[in-house]
Enzyme design. Structure first.
Site, PDB file in Angstrom:
ATOM      1  CG  ASP A 197      -2.289   0.639   1.125  1.00 46.09           C
ATOM      2  OD1 ASP A 197      -2.333   1.615   0.044  1.00 46.09           O
ATOM      3  OD2 ASP A 197      -3.245   0.462   1.776  1.00 46.09           O
TER       4      ASP A 197
ATOM      5  CD  GLU B 102       0.549   6.726  -2.842  1.00 48.33           C
ATOM      6  OE1 GLU B 102       0.076   6.816  -2.056  1.00 48.33           O
ATOM      7  OE2 GLU B 102       0.626   5.358  -3.538  1.00 48.33           O
TER       8      GLU B 102
ATOM      9  CG  ASP C 270      -7.269   4.566  -0.877  1.00 46.16           C
ATOM     10  OD1 ASP C 270      -7.262   3.374  -1.182  1.00 46.16           O
ATOM     11  OD2 ASP C 270      -6.949   5.143   0.084  1.00 46.16           O
TER      12      ASP C 270
END
Length: 799
Positions: free
Chosen positions: A402, A405, A475
């Site tokens: 997760d 980035e 998300d």
């Protein structure tokens, strides 16, 4: 008398120096170099179809090792000549011309058709002080045709198929994954090899990449002739996509978050009790305990009292499990202290901001969580050391990386001054996901070849396909508009050469829906999203604000429940088709989700359609992206509604559900009750249909249904292997080629090629020919059906 040219040839062996128009260029084994208007220009040939262009201010040095490109310039046959004030370099695939007066470069086909041209005065170097390093901001502009469509740039939440007439600042974030690459309907691609914050802009005057940091300009031009060819060029440069295990193509259930091992295991048990297929369960965050122990890679939360038992229980029900890991660490973790000791922690605000779980974050109790320097190979070693010891050694099947980035909250210019192993964070910002995902892949491959690497991750950069990762779109906030945007986002991502994509089925945040599980608008949206997910490389339900398990939507016999169940089962019936397609991706650089431009570039009506795609090579998918059955706030299924679907020109199409045959090049109305998604099969297709199962490997493929859709010649290659190791890289797999001759009405099944342990020596095929319905539009009008025995030898049958 020895001339200057001859002397140079003798001294430099392979280097030839020419003087023309007071300019000098040199021919090397792999291209040419020259200096024009105080700019050094070098063209390197990686092969006959791929050209690297380097530019930098004369007198300076520009030495760069690419993070994305792993191939090297190849000795390629080419010619160089001067013509009309230009140096022309020509290979067997393309021509590149450098204007000796202004330095612009233009690319042509061998027939002289223009492909792409740099804009005059479009090369710009601007001095830039990057934390004490005197370098440049760099920019290059190009001229595109006014009506030229281009695709790529990553996952953008802009709802556009063609990426023309826009400006976007490319810095990796939660819901947009940037890749500095685009390809054109004209059959070429361009990779801007720069990792700093970059602006891509396109208007009627020019198309430009501008990056904050670069010692020079570095881009690759590739000519593939069509989209598949361009993708093959890109993967030849940046790496082949490896195979995922078969089980990864089954159905995945997840949520934010399962709070105990009993809850996690209980979800798998419930699916097995209901008889609904399931292959994967995902454990989200906080299994490690509090935020000061963030990402400790140990089960320190007391609700996970026996993690070995949890994993064994999941495996005992023939399911698989992946787990959330992050790229940051809390200050009380072992990793934090070891990474800090080698200065491998970055200093900027990231998630979580507070040590408290309460929302909003309490700034009085900062979490102290810091992102690790994934550019540092020693830091990547430390990351894997703890991951292997704490989790992989227990038998975990894969990783959910997760925030890859990574999360960067309230960014300040000074944040980018952080020093990484490769220089400033600014210089390498956008390549972070490539480095962290690559670190996990490389370490697991070094440890074992018995289990294929499978990584689910939130961000990506060019080349990430080589690291066994499937990227999801972040998300996103659930809405009908968001659902539609996931389609074009995934297609443009795939057109960057990265074939594995998915989204949170149902959307992550449900901010616009009160009591979503009882909200008929959301229930309809979720059903349509799961239909879209059926035709993505990963079918995964996940989100916050409400659980998403099928039993949250009712029970068998309820409309929404039955629709969800129908598509999960449809996914499993298509596994032989999907797994064979995945082999085509690995072996032949194909794509699973195919924008219409990939197969119908000559059909101008298809070039900018953002809500249809081809799944594999045969199935035309048109997800429903609008509410059709909400009336006065409640679902009303009493009247069947329709949507419009464009059928691309050049093929006939069969309605998957009814067998109706329709001509391409037209828009049709398709009835779409809640359990129907517009789905069409290209004439000439051969589609293997698998058995009804509860998990991907439950039954052998010893009685596949082989559907033949008449109307054109066609072929399909069925691929099989051991499903979850790397023996296929050693040639341990088999293929069976099916060929349909439409004129002769003959299906030929070739001799099986290859072998692997446990392969079937003999099997039956149920061959079904699908023809247009003759009477009353009977579903899948079966004109001919035969069951045949196949022992691995070539056989032909007439239908």
């Amino acid at each position: 008398m020895i001339t200057k040219h001859l002397l140079t040839l003798i001294l430099l062996v392979t280097l030839i120096t020419y003087s023309t128009l007071a300019q000098t260029y040199q021919k090397t084994e792999t291209g040419i170099t020259t200096i024009i208007n105080q700019t050094e220009v070098e063209i390197q040939l990686y092969d006959a179809s791929t050209v690297r262009v380097l530019k930098w201010p004369a007198g300076k040095s520009f030495i760069k090792e690419s993070l994305s490109v792993i191939s090297n310039p190849q000795k390629t046959s080419f010619t160089v000549k001067e013509t009309e004030g230009k140096i022309e370099l020509k290979t067997e695939d393309l021509s590149a011309k450098i204007n000796l007066e202004n330095g612009t470069i233009e690319f042509h086909t061998l027939q002289g058709d223009p492909l792409l041209k740099e804009k005059e005065a479009g090369t710009v170097f601007t001095g830039f002080n990057d934390t004490g390093n005197q370098t440049y901001s760099v920019s290059q502009s190009y001229i595109l045709d006014a009506d030229e469509t281009i695709y790529g740039l990553g996952i953008l939440q802009n709802g556009k198929m063609s990426q023309r007439n826009l400006e976007i600042r490319m810095v990796q974030n939660n819901t947009q994954d940037f890749c500095t690459f685009f390809q054109s309907v004209k059959g070429y691609g361009l990779f801007w090899d720069n990792y700093s914050p970059t602006t891509f802009s396109d208007n009627q005057q020019q198309t430009t990449f501008s990056s904050e940091v670069g010692d020079g300009i570095d881009y690759y031009f590739m000519y593939g002739g069509n989209a598949d060819g361009v993708i093959a060029c890109m993967r030849n440069l940046t790496g082949r996509a490896p195979m995922f295990p078969l089980w990864t193509y089954g159905y995945w259930q997840s949520k934010e978050r399962y709070k105990s091992q009993d809850e996690t295991v209980g979800v798998v048990q419930k699916y097995r009790e209901l008889g609904v297929p399931l292959d994967g369960i995902i454990q989200d965050w906080r299994y490690w305990g509090n935020n000061y122990l963030w990402n400790a890679m140990e089960f320190l939360n007391e609700e996970f009292y026996d993690p070995q038992k949890m994993i064994d229980d999941v495996h005992g029900m023939n399911a698989h499990m992946i787990i959330s890991i992050w790229n940051s660490f809390g200050p009380h973790t072992k990793q934090y202290h070891e990474l800090d000791s080698i200065n491998a922690l970055l200093d900027f605000k990231t998630w979580p901001e507070s040590g408290s779980f309460k929302w909003p974050p309490n700034p009085d109790y900062p979490s102290g969580v810091r992102v690790y320097d994934a550019y540092n190979p020693v830091a990547r070693d430390i990351f894997w050391k703890y991951l292997n010891k704490g989790i992989f050694s227990l038998g975990m099947d894969g990783w959910w990386i997760d925030s890859s980035e990574p999360d960067h909250f309230h960014p300040k210019p000074a944040d980018f001054d952080n020093q990484t192993y490769l220089g400033s964070f600014r210089k390498v910002r956008n390549a972070y996901p490539l480095m962290t995902v690559g670190g996990v892949y490389d370490h697991q491959r070094e440890l074992t070849s018995d289990k294929r690497v499978f990584i689910l991750t939130r961000s990506a950069f060019a080349g990430q396909q080589r690291y066994g990762a499937n990227t999801w779109s972040g998300d996103v906030v659930a809405s009908w508009d968001a659902l539609r945007k996931q389609i074009s986002g995934g297609l443009n991502f795939s057109l960057c050469g990265i074939p594995f994509y998915n989204s949170d089925i149902g959307g992550f945040f449900l901010w616009d829906f009160k009591t979503p599980l009882q909200n008929d608008d959301y229930r309809e949206l979720y059903t349509r999203w799961i239909q879209f997910g059926t035709f993505c490389p990963m079918m995964r339900s996940h989100g916050a604000d409400a659980p998403r398990e099928i039993y949250r939507f009712g029970k068998k016999g309820d409309v929404v429940y039955d629709a969800i169940d129908k598509y999960i089962n449809l996914r499993y019936s298509l596994l032989p088709y999907i797994y064979s397609t995945s082999w085509d991706v690995t072996a032949n650089h194909s794509s699973m989700m195919r924008a219409l431009v990939m197969d119908f570039a000559a059909d101008k009506q298809a070039l900018d359609i953002d809500d249809e795609f081809i799944f594999g090579k045969s199935l035309l998918v048109c997800p429903v992206t609008e509410s059709l059955y909400l009336k006065d706030g409640e679902a009303d299924f009493s009247e069947v509604k329709s949507i419009k679907v464009y059928l691309p020109e050049g093929n006939d199409w069969f309605d998957f559900w009814t067998g109706e045959k329709l001509a391409g090049g037209q828009t049709v109305n398709k009835a779409t009750p809640i359990d129907i998604i517009p789905l069409y099969v290209k004439a000439g297709s051969i589609i293997p249909i698998g058995p009804k199962v509860q998990f991907a490997e439950e039954k052998k493929w010893d009685m596949l249904e082989i559907r033949v859709y008449e109307g054109a010649n066609g072929e399909f290659t069925l691929y099989e292997d051991e499903n979850d190791n790397y023996n296929y890289e050693k040639g341990m797999y088999s293929t069976i080629k099916f060929t349909w001759n439409d004129a002769k009405r003959t299906l030929t099944i070739d001799s099986i090629q290859g072998s692997f342990p446990g392969m079937l020596g003999e099997r039956n095929f149920k061959v079904v020919k699908i023809d247009a319905p003759k009477v009353n539009h009977k579903p899948n009008a079966v004109i001919s059906e035969k069951e045949i025995n196949y022992n691995g030898k070539k056989i032909s049958i007439t239908l």
